[in-house]
Design an enzyme around this catalytic site. Structure first.
Site, PDB file in Angstrom:
ATOM      1  N   LYS A 171      42.428  51.521  38.893  1.00 45.39           N
ATOM      2  CA  LYS A 171      41.906  51.475  40.251  1.00 45.39           C
ATOM      3  C   LYS A 171      41.332  50.124  40.651  1.00 45.39           C
ATOM      4  O   LYS A 171      41.482  49.702  41.799  1.00 45.39           O
ATOM      5  CB  LYS A 171      40.823  52.560  40.422  1.00 45.39           C
ATOM      6  N   GLU A 219      43.310  27.186  52.146  1.00 46.32           N
ATOM      7  CA  GLU A 219      43.440  26.968  50.706  1.00 46.32           C
ATOM      8  C   GLU A 219      42.985  28.192  49.920  1.00 46.32           C
ATOM      9  O   GLU A 219      43.584  28.546  48.890  1.00 46.32           O
ATOM     10  CB  GLU A 219      42.634  25.734  50.295  1.00 46.32           C
ATOM     11  N   ASN A 260      41.487  65.020  35.266  1.00 47.74           N
ATOM     12  CA  ASN A 260      42.776  64.327  35.315  1.00 47.74           C
ATOM     13  C   ASN A 260      43.458  64.490  36.665  1.00 47.74           C
ATOM     14  O   ASN A 260      43.932  63.513  37.264  1.00 47.74           O
ATOM     15  CB  ASN A 260      43.693  64.836  34.201  1.00 47.74           C
ATOM     16  N   THR A 286      64.324  21.077  55.078  1.00 47.37           N
ATOM     17  CA  THR A 286      64.837  21.628  53.833  1.00 47.37           C
ATOM     18  C   THR A 286      64.433  20.638  52.750  1.00 47.37           C
ATOM     19  O   THR A 286      64.450  19.419  52.981  1.00 47.37           O
ATOM     20  CB  THR A 286      66.369  21.818  53.838  1.00 47.37           C
ATOM     21  N   HIS A 287      64.043  21.151  51.602  1.00 55.88           N
ATOM     22  CA  HIS A 287      63.555  20.299  50.503  1.00 55.88           C
ATOM     23  C   HIS A 287      62.350  19.466  50.937  1.00 55.88           C
ATOM     24  O   HIS A 287      62.086  18.399  50.382  1.00 55.88           O
ATOM     25  CB  HIS A 287      64.663  19.378  49.972  1.00 55.88           C
ATOM     26  N   LYS A 313      35.457  14.016  56.633  1.00 58.23           N
ATOM     27  CA  LYS A 313      36.393  15.041  56.181  1.00 58.23           C
ATOM     28  C   LYS A 313      36.302  16.329  56.997  1.00 58.23           C
ATOM     29  O   LYS A 313      35.235  16.769  57.387  1.00 58.23           O
ATOM     30  CB  LYS A 313      36.155  15.383  54.703  1.00 58.23           C
ATOM     31  N   SER A 335      32.841  17.679  53.743  1.00 59.70           N
ATOM     32  CA  SER A 335      32.615  17.136  52.401  1.00 59.70           C
ATOM     33  C   SER A 335      31.151  16.771  52.247  1.00 59.70           C
ATOM     34  O   SER A 335      30.500  16.328  53.194  1.00 59.70           O
ATOM     35  CB  SER A 335      33.489  15.895  52.187  1.00 59.70           C
ATOM     36  N   GLN A 362      42.077  54.686  33.343  1.00 63.30           N
ATOM     37  CA  GLN A 362      40.835  54.361  34.036  1.00 63.30           C
ATOM     38  C   GLN A 362      40.891  52.948  34.610  1.00 63.30           C
ATOM     39  O   GLN A 362      40.189  52.628  35.568  1.00 63.30           O
ATOM     40  CB  GLN A 362      39.639  54.496  33.089  1.00 63.30           C
ATOM     41  N   SER A 399      33.349  54.427  34.598  1.00 69.49           N
ATOM     42  CA  SER A 399      34.141  53.895  35.718  1.00 69.49           C
ATOM     43  C   SER A 399      33.379  53.993  37.030  1.00 69.49           C
ATOM     44  O   SER A 399      33.890  53.597  38.082  1.00 69.49           O
ATOM     45  CB  SER A 399      35.457  54.664  35.846  1.00 69.49           C
TER      46      SER A 399
END
Length: 462
Positions: A324, A289, A109, A154-155, A282, A276, A321, A22
């Site tokens: 993390k 994103e 541990n 809305t929607h 562009k 682009s 293990q 680890s």
């Protein structure tokens, strides 16, 4: 030779050594591991388990090792499978028997649980700071544009006009709740497992309250089995990160839409855009994103740990293990997303004219026209129907409600009078929403003041 190799006749193979190691992940916790060892050795000396000279040698040796790690000069060896064995083996090579006495009364541990709690407590605090910075940025941007009117949706359809500042403030409250979740995760991590040893405690006269105080924990964990096997605090942290990433994803989705040609509400700064390779015109909102996309990975980190913990018997299992890496990834990703989102919001240009132009579309005064009739005694359901007829008339004519004549309104209901024109003015419509939490200017000022007070209170909590 591994520090646990006394019972074994053969060492693990090269592949299994790498598979089981680890160190590539947990070496990030070197500072926490050294802090735990310093607290443990000081307590052992205080309790008479080791000598003061041994504790002094351990402290000096660990200080030197920490300096080498920070200078990137420490000889990490994958054969020492984790950060604990890496540090202890080098320490023992350098200071001899004193180093071998360091592990008295503890196990890897409880050691790894201690390191992880200290590390995640620190990271939660750092995320809380980044959360505050993004909230400040959103609040400042809202304050810079107090009068910009945009369509509320809305929607994803035009619904009612709202202030742009009101829209941004919705995200500050989401993030304020995220801050509370991060604070709860930090509190959950703030408990000391050191001294639980492997699972059953130890016969040495350890003072767990002393190490709790030395390490800055709020309390020791009262059950040794729970101390070494509990990873709820990691679930809490990754859950908090996941929810906040979802909120950032929603914000970024809107920034992506708003910066498109179809909306044109905002223009992203060049420093937070890309182009682009084939289309010269562009300007892509790639960083928004990316934040939207990274939210999926953080939620995946949460699901991965939940499945790792599912059905694990007490106490410690090697499965743990795997706890993390996902938590570290979630915290690192959220912190980067906070920073990126703050930069995007701070540098973007707000196009109030484009917002108002879109707000004039979609009959967004319709609700206020219905309220006009209702306030004159017409039951709201009848008022709703009457205005629906007017909207249909507008669609047939290809015009807006503001283009109808008083005669058109009165043909639908004699309750309409010349003052109906005031219900068609979008700034007036917005300003009329004065109820607590509404989009009116005065209501938003109250909201901003509360958000500022919450920011100051949360900053003080850090």
């Amino acid at each position: 030779m591994a520090l646990w190799s006394g019972r074994f006749q053969e060492q693990v193979g090269e592949f299994t050594q790498r598979f089981g190691a680890s160190l590539p992940v947990d070496k990030k916790m070197y500072a926490e591991d050294i802090a735990g060892s310093l607290a443990h050795s000081a307590m052992l000396a205080q309790q008479g388990v080791i000598s003061a000279q041994d504790a002094e040698a351990i402290a000096e040796g660990l200080a030197a090792i920490r300096g080498e790690i920070e200078a990137e000069e420490f000889p990490f060896d994958i054969n020492n499978e984790d950060i604990h064995m890496s540090i202890e083996s080098v320490l023992t090579q350098r200071i001899g028997d004193a180093g071998k006495r360091l592990h008295t009364g503890r196990s890897r541990n409880d050691q790894v649980a201690t390191d992880t709690r200290l590390y995640m407590k620190k990271r939660a605090g750092q995320l809380m700071e980044a959360n505050l910075e993004l909230r400040r940025t959103l609040l400042e941007k809202a304050q810079q544009h107090p009068d910009a009117v945009m369509p509320g949706y809305t929607h994803l359809q035009h619904a009612q006009p709202v202030l742009f500042s009101h829209h941004l403030m919705a995200y500050t409250w989401m993030l304020a709740r995220d801050f509370e979740r991060l604070a709860a995760a930090r509190k959950a991590a703030d408990a000391n497992p050191l001294g639980a040893a492997a699972l059953a405690g130890t016969t040495y006269p350890l003072d767990r309250f002393a190490t709790t105080q030395a390490l800055g924990f709020a309390r020791p964990i009262p059950n040794s089995l729970d101390a070494v096997s509990d990873r709820d605090f990691l679930l809490d942290l990754i859950y908090a990160c996941s929810v906040s990433c979802l909120h950032l994803s929603r914000l970024c989705e809107e920034l992506i839409l708003w910066s498109s040609s179809e909306f044109g509400f905002v223009t992203m700064a060049d420093s937070y855009s890309t182009g682009s390779s084939i289309m010269p015109q562009k300007k892509n909102s790639d960083f928004a994103e990316l934040i939207r996309g990274k939210s999926g990975r953080v939620v995946g980190d949460l699901m991965a740990l939940m499945m790792t913990l599912k059905s694990l018997p007490l106490a410690y299992n090697k499965d743990l293990q795997e706890d993390k890496e996902g938590a570290m990834d979630a915290a690192d990703t959220l912190e980067d997303c906070y920073r990126c989102a703050a930069g995007m919001v701070a540098t973007m240009t707000v196009n109030g004219g484009a917002m108002m132009a879109q707000a004039k579309k979609g009959y967004m005064a319709a609700t206020d026209v219905a309220d006009y009739l209702a306030k004159k005694g017409l039951p709201f359901r009848q008022a709703h129907e009457a205005v629906g007829h007017l909207v249909l008339l507008c669609e047939q004519r290809g015009c807006g409600l503001e283009d109808l004549t008083l005669e058109d309104f009165q043909n639908e209901s004699p309750l309409f009078e010349a003052d109906i024109a005031g219900c068609l003015d979008l700034p007036v419509i917005v300003a009329a929403r004065t109820t607590y939490g509404g989009t009116g200017h005065e209501a938003v000022k109250v909201q901003m003041a509360e958000a500022q007070q919450q920011l100051e209170s949360d900053a003080a909590a850090l």
